[in-house]
Design a protein around this motif. Structure first.
Motif, PDB file in Angstrom:
ATOM      1  N   LEU A 161       0.869  -1.171   0.000  1.00 18.28           N
ATOM      2  CA  LEU A 161       0.000   0.000   0.000  1.00 18.28           C
ATOM      3  C   LEU A 161       0.903   1.216   0.000  1.00 18.28           C
ATOM      4  N   LEU A 162       0.853   1.984  -1.089  1.00 14.21           N
ATOM      5  CA  LEU A 162       1.657   3.204  -1.162  1.00 14.21           C
ATOM      6  C   LEU A 162       0.824   4.343  -0.592  1.00 14.21           C
ATOM      7  N   ASN A 174       8.732   8.520  -7.416  1.00 11.64           N
ATOM      8  CA  ASN A 174       8.364   8.094  -8.765  1.00 11.64           C
ATOM      9  C   ASN A 174       7.557   6.790  -8.682  1.00 11.64           C
ATOM     10  N   VAL A 175       6.235   6.894  -8.870  1.00 13.32           N
ATOM     11  CA  VAL A 175       5.363   5.734  -8.683  1.00 13.32           C
ATOM     12  C   VAL A 175       5.650   4.638  -9.710  1.00 13.32           C
ATOM     13  N   SER A 189       3.557  -9.477  -6.466  1.00 13.92           N
ATOM     14  CA  SER A 189       3.057  -8.445  -5.563  1.00 13.92           C
ATOM     15  C   SER A 189       2.304  -7.347  -6.312  1.00 13.92           C
ATOM     16  N   VAL A 190       1.335  -6.773  -5.634  1.00 16.41           N
ATOM     17  CA  VAL A 190       0.504  -5.714  -6.214  1.00 16.41           C
ATOM     18  C   VAL A 190       0.757  -4.428  -5.438  1.00 16.41           C
ATOM     19  N   LEU A 191       0.736  -3.287  -6.120  1.00 11.17           N
ATOM     20  CA  LEU A 191       0.895  -2.006  -5.444  1.00 11.17           C
ATOM     21  C   LEU A 191      -0.388  -1.184  -5.596  1.00 11.17           C
ATOM     22  N   ILE A 192      -0.916  -0.740  -4.462  1.00 11.16           N
ATOM     23  CA  ILE A 192      -2.106   0.125  -4.497  1.00 11.16           C
ATOM     24  C   ILE A 192      -1.728   1.500  -3.949  1.00 11.16           C
ATOM     25  N   PRO A 193      -1.750   2.559  -4.800  1.00 11.02           N
ATOM     26  CA  PRO A 193      -1.488   3.904  -4.304  1.00 11.02           C
ATOM     27  C   PRO A 193      -2.739   4.446  -3.604  1.00 11.02           C
ATOM     28  N   LEU A 194      -2.562   5.030  -2.434  1.00  7.57           N
ATOM     29  CA  LEU A 194      -3.712   5.558  -1.699  1.00  7.57           C
ATOM     30  C   LEU A 194      -3.281   6.657  -0.734  1.00  7.57           C
ATOM     31  N   SER A 195      -4.258   7.316  -0.164  1.00  4.33           N
ATOM     32  CA  SER A 195      -3.987   8.279   0.892  1.00  4.33           C
ATOM     33  C   SER A 195      -5.011   8.091   1.999  1.00  4.33           C
ATOM     34  N   ALA A 196      -4.528   7.723   3.181  1.00  4.21           N
ATOM     35  CA  ALA A 196      -5.443   7.526   4.312  1.00  4.21           C
ATOM     36  C   ALA A 196      -5.980   8.868   4.784  1.00  4.21           C
TER      37      ALA A 196
END
Lengths: 219, 118
Positions: A161-162, A174-175, A189-196
């Motif tokens: 989780l980014l 750099n995403v 692996s999977v990357l999920i960009p997010l903002s809590a």
């Protein structure tokens, strides 16, 4: 006299992890071991997760920190059951600590248990806690080089989780490079960009949890 | 100090086995430590000395720790190339695609111990 053992050093941890795993399986509890460096936003992310999902699922959290009850209190204020483990200097949670904390829960009354590990990108990755999934949280201010600098963490987590992507306009993260590096360390692996903080991308994390929960109860 | 905790596990496992074997004094411990096992040999040596010096009823004063390093190796599932994985563990140096699987390097075992019943 020489005695050949060929015993894994983590044998006792692994036994406790198996004990936990059997308990989780028999009670159909989805267990997610959340790991990151300190300050990546694990607790804030869990607060938002509890807020969004607690009507649908019964959620509990085990909080691991060297000291203080602060994180468990934050989770409790969101209405979820939380148990704090203080490791008193220990740099990771092990399966025995988790097994001891499980005594505080009735797992039959819990659908999803999050274990928030001690903030550290090194040691926690080596300890099986009996979880269904290992998830790493990486945050934008840390820089995208952390994936290649700590490959032993990211080779063992199936989801990254980014967090803090609301800060992307102000920093040099750099995403695309992060995704590329991750695929070269752990192609599954999977990357999920997010903002809590702004909630951007959280829906994708919640659908991932939902999918994992459905698989867990169907087993 | 992750290695202190690990050494605590090592000493406990040896103590349990030695007690069953009737061995009361440990002279040597051999470990296999993989390059990507998360354990640092130098820190393990230091932790061993601390445990030994604090447990002289169980360790002989000059008990030694021998560490055998297990190299990290990976192999590409597409072209079969074997390589030493560095940071990008899955990246095959030949194919340039992430098609490598680890063969070794994660082991962290107590290989053996030596002792006597004096």
């Amino acid at each position: 006299m020489k005695v050949t053992l060929r015993t894994d050093v983590l044998t006792n941890n692994n036994k406790a992890a198996e004990f936990n795993r059997e308990l989780f399986e028999s009670t159909k509890t989805l267990v997610i071991n959340l790991m990151s460096s300190p300050g990546a936003g694990k607790t804030t992310l869990l607060e938002e997760t509890v807020r969004a999902l607690s009507e649908k699922y019964r959620i509990a959290v085990i909080e691991g920190d060297l000291a203080t009850e602060r994180d468990a209190n934050r989770i409790r204020s969101m209405g979820a059951k939380a148990v704090q483990i203080n490791t008193h200097g220990g740099c990771h949670l092990d399966a025995r600590m988790v097994a001891a904390a499980l005594g505080e829960f009735d797992l039959d009354e819990i659908d999803i248990l999050f274990i928030e590990n001690v903030g550290n990108l090194v040691c926690p990755s080596g300890y099986d806690l009996g979880q269904n999934h290992k998830v790493a949280v990486l945050s934008v201010p840390e820089g995208n080089d952390k994936i290649t600098k700590y490959p032993q963490m990211f080779m063992r987590t199936e989801l990254v989780l980014l967090n803090k992507i609301d800060l992307l306009p102000y920093l040099d993260f750099n995403v695309e490079e992060a995704k590329q590096d991750l695929s070269e360390i752990n192609p599954q692996s999977v990357l999920i960009p997010l903002s809590a903080r702004t909630n951007e991308g959280l829906h994708e994390w919640f659908s991932w949890i939902e999918g994992a929960y459905n698989r867990c109860v169907q087993q | 100090m992750h290695e202190m905790a690990l050494m605590g596990d090592i000493v406990q496992l040896i103590e349990e086995d030695a007690t069953a074997q009737g061995i009361t004094k440990i002279e040597k411990v051999e470990l296999i430590v993989g390059e990507i096992s998360n354990a640092m040999p130098d820190a393990l040596r230091m932790a061993f000395e601390i445990f030994r010096d604090q447990n002289l009823h169980f360790f002989s004063q000059d008990a030694q720790l021998v560490i055998h390093t297990e190299e990290a190796k990976a192999q590409c599932v597409l072209c079969g190339t074997q390589y030493r994985p560095r940071q990008k563990i899955a990246l095959c140096p030949e194919c340039k695609i992430p098609s490598g699987k680890l063969l070794s390097g994660e082991t962290f075992q107590i290989l053996s111990y030596e002792g006597s019943s004096d």
